[in-house]
Design a protein around this motif. Structure first.
Motif, PDB file in Angstrom:
ATOM      1  N   GLY A   1      44.940  -0.070   1.468  1.00  0.00           N
ATOM      2  CA  GLY A   1      44.099   1.092   1.206  1.00  0.00           C
ATOM      3  C   GLY A   1      43.557   1.060  -0.204  1.00  0.00           C
ATOM      4  O   GLY A   1      44.253   0.707  -1.159  1.00  0.00           O
ATOM      5  N   GLY A   2      42.277   1.371  -0.324  1.00  0.00           N
ATOM      6  CA  GLY A   2      41.656   1.411  -1.644  1.00  0.00           C
ATOM      7  C   GLY A   2      41.132   2.812  -1.925  1.00  0.00           C
ATOM      8  O   GLY A   2      41.558   3.469  -2.849  1.00  0.00           O
ATOM      9  N   PHE A   3      40.210   3.245  -1.081  1.00  0.00           N
ATOM     10  CA  PHE A   3      39.608   4.585  -1.202  1.00  0.00           C
ATOM     11  C   PHE A   3      39.020   4.830  -2.581  1.00  0.00           C
ATOM     12  O   PHE A   3      38.977   5.957  -3.064  1.00  0.00           O
ATOM     13  CB  PHE A   3      40.644   5.669  -0.848  1.00  0.00           C
TER      14      PHE A   3
ATOM     15  N   GLY B   1      38.408  -3.219   8.166  1.00  0.00           N
ATOM     16  CA  GLY B   1      38.276  -4.062   9.351  1.00  0.00           C
ATOM     17  C   GLY B   1      37.206  -5.140   9.283  1.00  0.00           C
ATOM     18  O   GLY B   1      36.711  -5.595  10.315  1.00  0.00           O
ATOM     19  N   HIS B   2      36.858  -5.582   8.083  1.00  0.00           N
ATOM     20  CA  HIS B   2      35.803  -6.603   7.975  1.00  0.00           C
ATOM     21  C   HIS B   2      36.114  -7.871   8.759  1.00  0.00           C
ATOM     22  O   HIS B   2      35.210  -8.535   9.253  1.00  0.00           O
ATOM     23  CB  HIS B   2      35.575  -6.992   6.506  1.00  0.00           C
ATOM     24  N   GLU B   3      37.390  -8.241   8.838  1.00  0.00           N
ATOM     25  CA  GLU B   3      37.725  -9.486   9.538  1.00  0.00           C
ATOM     26  C   GLU B   3      37.301  -9.399  10.997  1.00  0.00           C
ATOM     27  O   GLU B   3      37.004 -10.405  11.634  1.00  0.00           O
ATOM     28  CB  GLU B   3      39.231  -9.767   9.430  1.00  0.00           C
TER      29      GLU B   3
ATOM     30  N   GLY C   1      37.284   5.177  13.879  1.00  0.00           N
ATOM     31  CA  GLY C   1      38.448   5.178  12.986  1.00  0.00           C
ATOM     32  C   GLY C   1      38.058   5.628  11.588  1.00  0.00           C
ATOM     33  O   GLY C   1      38.767   6.414  10.953  1.00  0.00           O
ATOM     34  N   GLN C   2      36.920   5.139  11.100  1.00  0.00           N
ATOM     35  CA  GLN C   2      36.445   5.533   9.777  1.00  0.00           C
ATOM     36  C   GLN C   2      36.180   7.033   9.720  1.00  0.00           C
ATOM     37  O   GLN C   2      36.530   7.706   8.751  1.00  0.00           O
ATOM     38  CB  GLN C   2      35.159   4.759   9.425  1.00  0.00           C
ATOM     39  N   ILE C   3      35.563   7.560  10.754  1.00  0.00           N
ATOM     40  CA  ILE C   3      35.219   8.987  10.756  1.00  0.00           C
ATOM     41  C   ILE C   3      36.483   9.831  10.868  1.00  0.00           C
ATOM     42  O   ILE C   3      36.641  10.837  10.170  1.00  0.00           O
ATOM     43  CB  ILE C   3      34.217   9.290  11.896  1.00  0.00           C
TER      44      ILE C   3
ATOM     45  N   ARG D   1      29.243   0.094   0.935  1.00  0.00           N
ATOM     46  CA  ARG D   1      28.147  -0.849   0.730  1.00  0.00           C
ATOM     47  C   ARG D   1      28.313  -2.125   1.534  1.00  0.00           C
ATOM     48  O   ARG D   1      27.387  -2.936   1.603  1.00  0.00           O
ATOM     49  CB  ARG D   1      28.009  -1.183  -0.759  1.00  0.00           C
ATOM     50  N   SER D   2      29.477  -2.324   2.139  1.00  0.00           N
ATOM     51  CA  SER D   2      29.711  -3.616   2.770  1.00  0.00           C
ATOM     52  C   SER D   2      28.768  -3.873   3.933  1.00  0.00           C
ATOM     53  O   SER D   2      28.155  -4.943   4.009  1.00  0.00           O
ATOM     54  CB  SER D   2      31.163  -3.725   3.215  1.00  0.00           C
ATOM     55  N   THR D   3      28.666  -2.931   4.842  1.00  0.00           N
ATOM     56  CA  THR D   3      27.757  -3.121   5.971  1.00  0.00           C
ATOM     57  C   THR D   3      26.304  -3.173   5.501  1.00  0.00           C
ATOM     58  O   THR D   3      25.572  -4.103   5.864  1.00  0.00           O
ATOM     59  CB  THR D   3      27.964  -2.007   7.017  1.00  0.00           C
ATOM     60  N   PRO D   4      25.881  -2.205   4.665  1.00  0.00           N
ATOM     61  CA  PRO D   4      24.491  -2.259   4.215  1.00  0.00           C
ATOM     62  C   PRO D   4      24.128  -3.538   3.455  1.00  0.00           C
ATOM     63  O   PRO D   4      23.002  -4.013   3.575  1.00  0.00           O
ATOM     64  CB  PRO D   4      24.376  -1.034   3.291  1.00  0.00           C
TER      65      PRO D   4
HETATM   66  N1  MCN Z   1      30.804  -0.252  10.624  1.00  0.00           N
HETATM   67  C1  MCN Z   1      30.258  -0.450  11.886  1.00  0.00           C
HETATM   68  N2  MCN Z   1      28.991  -0.013  12.134  1.00  0.00           N
HETATM   69  C2  MCN Z   1      28.263   0.634  11.192  1.00  0.00           C
HETATM   70  C3  MCN Z   1      28.813   0.856   9.921  1.00  0.00           C
HETATM   71  C4  MCN Z   1      30.098   0.381   9.671  1.00  0.00           C
HETATM   72  O1  MCN Z   1      30.935  -1.004  12.749  1.00  0.00           O
HETATM   73  N3  MCN Z   1      27.031   1.053  11.443  1.00  0.00           N
HETATM   74  C5  MCN Z   1      32.147  -0.754  10.304  1.00  0.00           C
HETATM   75  C6  MCN Z   1      32.053  -1.891   9.289  1.00  0.00           C
HETATM   76  O2  MCN Z   1      31.871  -3.127   9.875  1.00  0.00           O
HETATM   77  C7  MCN Z   1      33.389  -1.778   8.563  1.00  0.00           C
HETATM   78  C8  MCN Z   1      33.653  -0.274   8.592  1.00  0.00           C
HETATM   79  O3  MCN Z   1      32.887   0.258   9.673  1.00  0.00           O
HETATM   80  O4  MCN Z   1      34.368  -2.471   9.254  1.00  0.00           O
HETATM   81  C9  MCN Z   1      33.228   0.433   7.295  1.00  0.00           C
HETATM   82  O5  MCN Z   1      31.972  -0.040   6.933  1.00  0.00           O
HETATM   83  P1  MCN Z   1      31.074   0.499   5.718  1.00  0.00           P
HETATM   84  O6  MCN Z   1      30.580   1.857   6.018  1.00  0.00           O
HETATM   85  O7  MCN Z   1      30.104  -0.557   5.396  1.00  0.00           O
HETATM   86  O8  MCN Z   1      32.095   0.680   4.501  1.00  0.00           O
HETATM   87  P2  MCN Z   1      32.825  -0.478   3.661  1.00  0.00           P
HETATM   88  O9  MCN Z   1      33.296  -1.528   4.545  1.00  0.00           O
HETATM   89  O10 MCN Z   1      32.014  -0.827   2.473  1.00  0.00           O
HETATM   90  O11 MCN Z   1      34.108   0.314   3.195  1.00  0.00           O
HETATM   91  C10 MCN Z   1      34.106   1.163   2.068  1.00  0.00           C
HETATM   92  C11 MCN Z   1      34.431   2.585   2.438  1.00  0.00           C
HETATM   93  C12 MCN Z   1      34.822   3.310   1.227  1.00  0.00           C
HETATM   94  S1  MCN Z   1      33.748   3.304  -0.072  1.00  0.00           S
HETATM   95  C13 MCN Z   1      36.057   3.891   1.107  1.00  0.00           C
HETATM   96  S2  MCN Z   1      36.437   4.709  -0.325  1.00  0.00           S
HETATM   97  C14 MCN Z   1      37.005   3.814   2.182  1.00  0.00           C
HETATM   98  C15 MCN Z   1      36.380   3.582   3.500  1.00  0.00           C
HETATM   99  O12 MCN Z   1      35.452   2.601   3.432  1.00  0.00           O
HETATM  100  N4  MCN Z   1      38.212   3.240   1.953  1.00  0.00           N
HETATM  101  C16 MCN Z   1      38.987   2.900   3.033  1.00  0.00           C
HETATM  102  N5  MCN Z   1      37.219   3.512   4.545  1.00  0.00           N
HETATM  103  C17 MCN Z   1      38.492   3.057   4.376  1.00  0.00           C
HETATM  104  N6  MCN Z   1      39.258   2.748   5.435  1.00  0.00           N
HETATM  105  C18 MCN Z   1      40.489   2.225   5.231  1.00  0.00           C
HETATM  106  N7  MCN Z   1      41.246   1.923   6.313  1.00  0.00           N
HETATM  107  N8  MCN Z   1      40.988   1.994   3.990  1.00  0.00           N
HETATM  108  C19 MCN Z   1      40.273   2.315   2.893  1.00  0.00           C
HETATM  109  O13 MCN Z   1      40.751   2.065   1.686  1.00  0.00           O
END
Ligand code: MCN
Ligand code: CUN
Length: 786
Positions: free
Chosen positions: A252-254, A508-510, A674-676, A548-551
């Motif tokens: 976890g980073g957050f 989940g980038h992997e 999961g993110q939401i 920023r990873s996806t964008p």
């Molecule tokens: N994704 C997708 N379809 C999209 C957008 C995203 O399937 N249209 C997927 C991506 O492939 C990625 C995940 O969702 O696996 C998140 O993507 P993205 O929105 O690009 O965010 P980042 O990968 O850049 O993650 C950073 C973001 C931030 S800034 C914080 S803070 C945070 C978050 O992610 N920290 C997290 N979510 C987290 N989730 C976990 N489990 N742990 C953290 O530390």
């Protein structure tokens, strides 16, 4: 007849593919920094200041040195001899690595001890005697700006007060004119309290300086390994090829693991001084009291309104409490990050924002915690203002939003603060949310319940946020432009390895990057391994934060895959003995135009790249791509919460939470959900339990998990998720970022719901977290609670 593959079956775009990284995580087989064990490794512990503000009169380390097993006691004075007592921050300030002159916050790093094991190191820390001369502590901007306030940053030449920056944006005059024409002016004042990302894994590093080769290897908990390498190169004056930063699994980073912390620097210096690997692992309290916090912003604003509900202008002022050092880790040129993304989803003609940052005797860090640099404060204030404005107009809160949200055909649109919002279907998202929650029915139920003394409330939060720093024109860190990268190597059998400049910390980038390659090339996702976080392997990139990873990196994955496909097409033409123009592509396969059954698979092309390439073609099938996006991505979200408050106790329960997220095309719907879900959980926590305060002496309240509350599955309500897809117009696969949306937009939905439930009391605001006693006080007194 088409022989194209079924994309979802091979794990391509849109597949809810199970997370491949979880196979090792749930078996306890992850590889975190604390799992790294190197031969001859020593252990480092940090001595932290017990006082918030004090002059250091003396430090006596003799007793620590005398403990058997102690190898090094490092003080600020010793670090100063190497020019490392101070370091530059990512916001162009300086920060103490180890205090030399004064301590400026409770928990500040004063000295460290390196020993054979962490217990001896801890004993060593306790044996150091520091004599302090206490100074008056400052714990908020009001105290900081008082005329007789002690100067916190007396180390900075020319600094005569506790102001850290002043900043403004927008058109003050046009905004003033709009206010003069307003029928109604709505006002609001609030504090977004200090909170902490508190990832499960704390920060840590294992530094290994090899004096024979001169190479420094550092395993560390960083979300941005290449930036760290650049920073180490600049600060420690080591050449970059002699520095290897490895960010292994991260718990976890957050946002907590973006800044450069003194502990990292000390472990490196200690390794250089002892000639042995040095491990530093922070404990929970160390993490909570000293590392990057979020928010701590006071907002005051007003909105000019026409009687029919149209917003004419907004203006607001933000006072930020930066702590002792301005160490915001953010890549924009703007001192308050992207605070001015506020109101981007509304058609607001004019606006003006002023902001002022102040130094206080609190931990530095700032901006982090699941937020693209102050966007969380921006969207919270926006949505609280919108509700206050609707109330002041006597208008329904959904209707007020409907009138002011940007329309689908208005894109691209420039906000009064300079952002270019490029896409969205806001009205559709809002309507979907209202339908899902049963808005009209709930309002009727609420009115009925009120008659029987029950307090029901409904709160809405709609917002678009700029995700995906950057584009390189406007965003950089220490001058390094915000782009990102991917490198793809396809092996002879058609299996592949992909590396990017991002760094997953649980997102989940992997799993998901392989899906993008799969989508572009038709190689099954299971045949692609993804690797991130090692600067000796990965292409140069700016790391993972700001969603920023996806964008950015995700786009680079698409682009590199397309380069591979272009070369594979040439190989296909060669294998099929036709000209390249006559070769058509369908997922996973090239075929001869007009003769679909005559084709070769991408795997056959890969083999040919090593065994049977045409004359003059370079062998191999690998490439890289550096991607500089033309704009940020603009996901939209609508969160609607319903609550019931117990008027006798102020306790409130969430009845339902409906979320509608539009993050463009979803790579992996399950990962997105999961993110939401995670973001909403954090939003819920911030709204009702989570904050860090300091007492008048500058003692942190919330330095442990008895006082700093994290929500568990037990108290977290269930969430109902819905989606709308408006593809991002400039992203190669139409995806937008999503990682932070729910944490950014969520809090206002919960708070608006509680405020709606007690609307009849005349209370305009209760500051977060909405603890039961605060809510109860508000109901009892009819007064705002700050
Ligand atoms: N994704 C997708 N379809 C999209 C957008 C995203 O399937 N249209 C997927 C991506 O492939 C990625 C995940 O969702 O696996 C998140 O993507 P993205 O929105 O690009 O965010 P980042 O990968 O850049 O993650 C950073 C973001 C931030 S800034 C914080 S803070 C945070 C978050 O992610 N920290 C997290 N979510 C987290 N989730 C976990 N489990 N742990 C953290 O530390
Ligand atoms: Cu600011 S928290 Mo995330 O951007 O790593």
């Amino acid at each position: 007849m088409s022989q194209a593959l079924d994309e979802v079956k091979i794990g391509g775009l849109g597949a809810s593919r199970q997370r491949v990284e979880d196979a090792r995580f749930i078996r306890g087989r992850g590889n975190y920094v604390d799992d790294i064990v190197l031969p001859g490794m020593l252990h480092m512990e940090i001595l932290r200041s017990p006082l918030a503000h004090a002059r250091i009169k003396s430090i006596d380390t003799s007793k620590a040195w005398a403990i058997p097993g102690v190898r090094l006691v490092l003080t600020g004075e010793m670090a100063a001899q190497r020019n490392l007592a101070w370091m530059p921050t990512l916001s162009y300030d300086t920060q103490a690595v180890l205090a030399t002159d004064k301590v400026r916050f409770q928990g500040q790093e004063v000295a460290c001890v390196v020993a054979d094991d962490p217990y001896i190191a801890r004993d060593g820390v306790e044996a150091i005697v520091v004599e302090y001369e206490p100074l008056p502590p400052i714990v908020n901007p009001v105290q900081a700006l008082a005329p007789d306030a002690p100067l916190i940053r007396d180390d900075k030449e020319g600094q005569t007060d506790n102001v850290c920056y002043r900043w403004e944006v927008g058109d003050a005059e046009a905004t003033e004119r709009a206010f003069a024409e307003a029928d109604v002016v709505s006002k609001l004042k609030l504090h977004y309290p200090r909170s902490h990302p508190s990832p499960i894994e704390c920060c840590g590093s294992v530094a290994d300086y090899n004096s024979a080769t001169g190479k420094l290897t550092v395993y560390m908990t960083t979300q941005a390994p290449h930036i760290i390498r650049a920073a180490v190169a600049l600060v420690a004056e080591l050449p970059e090829h002699m520095i290897r930063i490895i960010s292994p699994d991260i718990g976890g980073g957050f946002g907590n693991k973006v800044p450069v912390y003194p502990g990292y620097v000390c472990s490196i210096l200690c390794s250089i001084l002892t000639g042995r690997p040095v491990k530093w692992i922070e404990d929970k309290t160390g993490n909570l009291v000293s590392t990057g916090f979020g928010r701590d912003m006071y907002l005051t604003g007003e909105m000019a309104l026409r009687a029919d509900g149209k917003i004419l202008a907004v203006r607001f002022h933000a006072d930020t409490d930066q702590g002792a050092f301005f160490s915001d880790a953010q890549p924009s040129k703007f001192k308050v990050g992207l605070l001015h993304s506020a109101f981007a989803c509304y058609d607001v003609p004019h606006g003006h924002i002023t902001a002022q940052g102040t130094y206080t005797n609190k931990a530095p860090g700032g901006v982090a915690y699941r937020c693209s640099f102050r966007v969380t404060e921006a969207m919270f204030f926006q949505e609280r203002m919108v509700q206050a404005a609707a109330d002041d107009l006597g208008m329904d809160q959904a209707e007020f939003r409907r009138i002011n949200l940007r329309e689908d055909d208005s894109f691209p649109a420039r906000t009064p603060f300079g952002f270019l919002v490029d896409s969205g279907q806001y009205a559709k998202c809002l309507q979907m949310g209202l339908d899902a929650i049963g808005y009209e029915d709930f309002k009727r139920e609420q009115a009925e319940a009120r008659k029987r003394g029950r307090y029901l409330g409904i709160g809405i939060s709609t917002m678009t946020e700029p995700l995906g720093a950057g584009n390189s024109r406007e965003y950089d860190i220490l001058g390094i432009k915000m782009f990102d990268s991917a490198e793809l190597r396809v092996h002879p059998t058609g299996k592949a390895i992909l590396r990017t400049g991002a760094k997953t910390q649980g997102q989940g980038h992997e799993t998901t990057w392989a899906q993008i390659v799969s989508h572009e090339l038709g190689i099954p996702a299971d045949d692609i391994v993804v690797e991130e976080g090692d600067t000796d392997h990965a292409p140069f990139g700016m790391g993972t934060y700001a969603s920023r990873s996806t964008p950015v990196a995700g786009a680079a994955v698409s682009m590199v895959s397309r380069k591979i496909r272009a070369k594979a097409r040439k190989l296909a033409a060669h294998l099929l003995e036709v000209s390249e123009e006559d070769v058509e592509w369908e997922l996973g396969r090239f075929y001869v135009r007009g003769a679909q059954s005559r084709g070769v698979t991408i795997q056959e092309c890969a083999m040919a790249a090593y065994t049977n390439m045409p004359d003059g073609m370079e062998p191999g099938l690998e490439n890289n791509a550096y991607y500089d996006p033309p704009n940020l991505t603009w996901p939209f979200a609508c969160y609607i919460a319903t609550v019931e408050i117990d008027p006798e106790t102020g306790v409130w329960d969430v009845l339902r939470l409906v979320a509608v997220d539009d993050c463009g095309v979803r790579i992996n719907p399950m990962v997105v959900e999961g993110q939401i879900t995670g973001g909403l959980t954090e939003a819920y926590a911030m709204s009702n339990m989570q904050f860090q305060t300091y007492d008048a002496e500058g003692n942190i309240v919330g330095g442990n998990y008895m006082d700093y509350l994290l929500p568990t599955a037990w108290e977290t309500p269930g969430f109902e998720l819905h989606e709308v897809v408006t593809p991002c117009p400039h992203h190669p696969i139409g995806a937008k970022g999503v990682g932070e949306c729910a944490a950014v937009g969520g809090p206002a939905a919960f708070v608006n719901a509680v405020m709606n439930a007690i609307g009849h009391t005349g209370v305009r605001n209760i500051d977060m977290p909405l603890l039961p006693d605060r809510v109860w006080d508000a109901i009892r007194t009819g007064k705002d609670i700050s």
